[in-house]
Design a protein around this motif. Structure first.
Motif, PDB file in Angstrom:
ATOM      1  N   ARG A   1       0.067  24.477  -2.416  1.00  0.00           N
ATOM      2  CA  ARG A   1      -0.190  23.363  -3.320  1.00  0.00           C
ATOM      3  C   ARG A   1      -1.114  22.350  -2.644  1.00  0.00           C
ATOM      4  NH1 ARG A   1       1.385  26.647  -6.126  1.00  0.00           N
ATOM      5  NH2 ARG A   1       3.146  26.675  -7.570  1.00  0.00           N
TER       6      ARG A   1
ATOM      7  N   ASP B   1      -2.638  24.792  -7.549  1.00  0.00           N
ATOM      8  CA  ASP B   1      -2.251  26.028  -6.872  1.00  0.00           C
ATOM      9  C   ASP B   1      -3.470  26.484  -6.079  1.00  0.00           C
ATOM     10  OD1 ASP B   1      -1.788  28.705  -6.152  1.00  0.00           O
ATOM     11  OD2 ASP B   1      -0.539  29.072  -7.908  1.00  0.00           O
ATOM     12  N   THR B   2      -3.375  26.491  -4.761  1.00  0.00           N
ATOM     13  CA  THR B   2      -4.545  26.773  -3.933  1.00  0.00           C
ATOM     14  C   THR B   2      -4.961  28.238  -3.964  1.00  0.00           C
ATOM     15  OG1 THR B   2      -3.080  26.954  -1.997  1.00  0.00           O
ATOM     16  CG2 THR B   2      -4.165  24.840  -2.377  1.00  0.00           C
TER      17      THR B   2
ATOM     18  N   ASN C   1      -1.782  18.467  -9.345  1.00  0.00           N
ATOM     19  CA  ASN C   1      -1.100  19.435  -8.494  1.00  0.00           C
ATOM     20  C   ASN C   1      -1.802  20.781  -8.659  1.00  0.00           C
ATOM     21  OD1 ASN C   1       0.669  21.033  -7.060  1.00  0.00           O
ATOM     22  ND2 ASN C   1       2.488  20.505  -8.266  1.00  0.00           N
TER      23      ASN C   1
ATOM     24  N   THR D   1       6.604  21.103  -1.553  1.00  0.00           N
ATOM     25  CA  THR D   1       6.689  22.566  -1.538  1.00  0.00           C
ATOM     26  C   THR D   1       7.947  23.092  -0.856  1.00  0.00           C
ATOM     27  OG1 THR D   1       5.340  22.615   0.481  1.00  0.00           O
ATOM     28  CG2 THR D   1       4.191  22.865  -1.615  1.00  0.00           C
TER      29      THR D   1
ATOM     30  N   ARG E   1       2.702  16.456  -0.175  1.00  0.00           N
ATOM     31  CA  ARG E   1       2.520  17.830  -0.640  1.00  0.00           C
ATOM     32  C   ARG E   1       3.482  18.777   0.079  1.00  0.00           C
ATOM     33  NH1 ARG E   1      -2.969  19.724   1.271  1.00  0.00           N
ATOM     34  NH2 ARG E   1      -1.800  20.169   3.176  1.00  0.00           N
TER      35      ARG E   1
END
Length: 490
Positions: free
Chosen positions: A272, A457-458, A455, A129, A125
């Protein structure tokens, strides 16, 4: 999105050098140019494609290095960087990096104890990014060792402007072998010689590329106009009806989905989170057939069911959610890289509680989209869009993509056991880019198992473990249509 039959990858000794090397354009397409430049002004629009292989053991490092070196001989694009034309008056041109250093692109780390696959996913991850160094070829690979169970992870990240998901899978098969032993007699060629392309030379090459393509475009336009003229004379009513049909199709394609999305997923950011799911390919296909749908229909329906459960866990009602889906436009005979896809958007029936009815609704929507005459509208508009200032193009694209809660992709994978420098590949998990959307889910089949990479998007999905649990429960519910089977979440 694809329901095609997975293609058996070539072994190292079966590679057709001309077939692999041909078909790579020197200039980026207009669509690729947009993806390459937009992220400069809007980091949310970064488009890395990340592929994660779970290996039964660490591969032989020296063999792995030699395999990458060999692949860079077969596919010159692996050694190429993108050179911007002078004054930005054209598309970037791919040129062999005069300072190509394989050891910059291929890396190796060992995790501290204790370590498991989830620890390795965190490294993947973080790698995904990190922005690319655009002065170099836009790809990075890493071997991750030190897992407690003796396994290892190989991860490769490429920029979307270099290739799409299907092209990436086909590129990676060059590193795979159908046997664990070395292939000493595989075909080879000399590496592409270094190039010192300047910005002005890149502009000249792009102009020459446009000139080369112009006769074919003009011929196509003339032929199309002639056919239209003949059609208008022979059947004026039918021609007018076709034109109206295309106009209506174009309106449907460019209009955002008639859905507002889930309020708790409104946030967008750079964070991410990678999650994985897996389910047996025969069981998943059987479940799809039980609902009179395809595997892709069942896959999308399972994702939508996960959204429904996630909303319920937060005490929220859910309606149709806006989602997007790439449609593979690559012929089966196309072994090149680059990007060959169209994009569609629609309102996913996430509110439907019955998995059978959800699959049926997804199938009706997807079949209708595949027949849209204007399905390639964005590709046709790309020459105009790329002429917008980068910031304006990025703002426009972001306004379109941030309205999507989900993007779902399905890529045909590898149906036979394959090895990477002596290590057997147990699973292949793909992680597509999430440029502005809340969730990007990608499915690849591997030796009878559907491997799903998610995947997140936090900033949108603030409870990723809960979200993955909701997806797993929905996947189990869909698979249960064919009998008592269960998926596995890591």
């Amino acid at each position: 999105m694809t329901d095609g039959v997975p293609q058996i990858p070539p072994s190292a000794v079966d590679v057709d050098l001309s077939a692999v090397a041909d078909g790579w354009d020197r200039s980026m397409s207009d669509l690729e140019t947009g993806m390459w430049r937009m992220e400069e002004s809007q980091p949310l629009l970064r488009t890395p494609i990340v592929a994660v292989d779970l290996l039964d053991r660490p591969p032989d490092w020296d063999r792995l290095v030699r395999a990458h070196e060999w692949a860079s001989h077969i596919v010159p694009r692996i050694r190429m960087r993108a050179v911007e034309p002078a004054f930005g008056l054209g598309n970037p041109v791919w040129s062999v990096d005069p300072e190509f250093d394989l050891h910059y692109h291929l890396r190796r780390i060992r995790l501290p104890e204790p370590a498991d696959f989830n620890h390795a996913l965190r490294i993947c991850r973080h790698l995904g990014t990190e922005p690319f160094d655009k002065a170099r070829p836009p790809w990075v690979a890493m071997l991750i060792e030190g897992l407690d169970d003796g396994r290892a992870v190989y991860v490769v990240k490429t920029h979307h402007s270099m290739t799409d998901g299907m092209g990436g899978i086909r590129m990676m098969t060059l590193l795979h072998s159908r046997r664990s032993a070395p292939s000493p007699n595989k075909p080879d060629r000399l590496p592409a010689p270094p190039e010192h392309l300047t910005n002005f030379e890149a502009l000249g090459q792009d102009v020459l590329e446009e000139v080369r393509k112009t006769p074919g475009r003009i011929t196509g336009l003339i032929a199309g106009a002639a056919r239209a003229a003949v059609g208008a004379v022979a059947d004026p009513i039918g021609t007018a009806s076709d034109a109206l049909g295309y106009a209506n199709s174009l309106r449907r394609i460019v209009t955002p989905p008639p859905a507002t999305g889930l309020p708790l997923l409104r946030g967008r950011g750079l964070g991410r989170w990678f999650g994985v799911l897996e389910v047996g390919l025969p069981e998943f296909k059987a479940a799809a057939r039980a609902a009179h749908g395809s595997l892709n229909d069942a896959y999308v329906a399972a994702l939508l069911g996960g959204f429904r459960r996630y909303a319920q866990a937060h005490g929220q009602q859910i309606g149709p959610i806006p989602m997007g889906m790439p449609v593979n436009m690559r012929p089966a005979s196309d072994t090149s890289g680059g990007n060959r896809f169209a994009a569609v958007r629609f309102a996913g029936p996430a509110a439907e509680a019955d998995p059978v009815e959800r699959i049926k609704k997804v199938r009706a929507i997807v079949l209708g989209l595949r027949e849209e005459p204007a399905i390639d509208a964005i590709d046709l508009a790309a020459p105009l869009l790329k002429r917008l200032p980068n910031w304006l193009l990025a703002d426009w694209y972001l306004s379109q993509s941030t309205g999507l809660d989900l993007q779902a992709s399905n890529v045909a994978g590898v149906p036979v056991p394959v090895y990477l420098a002596g290590a057997r590949i147990e699973r292949m998990f793909p992680f597509g880019p999430a440029p502005g959307c809340a969730v990007m889910a990608t499915l690849v089949s591997h030796v009878g198992t559907c491997c799903i990479g998610v995947n997140l998007d936090t900033a949108a999905v603030t409870a990723p473990k809960l979200f993955m649990r909701c997806l797993q429960e929905s996947l189990d519910e869909v698979v249960a249509l064919a009998g008592p089977t269960e998926g596995t979440q890591r």
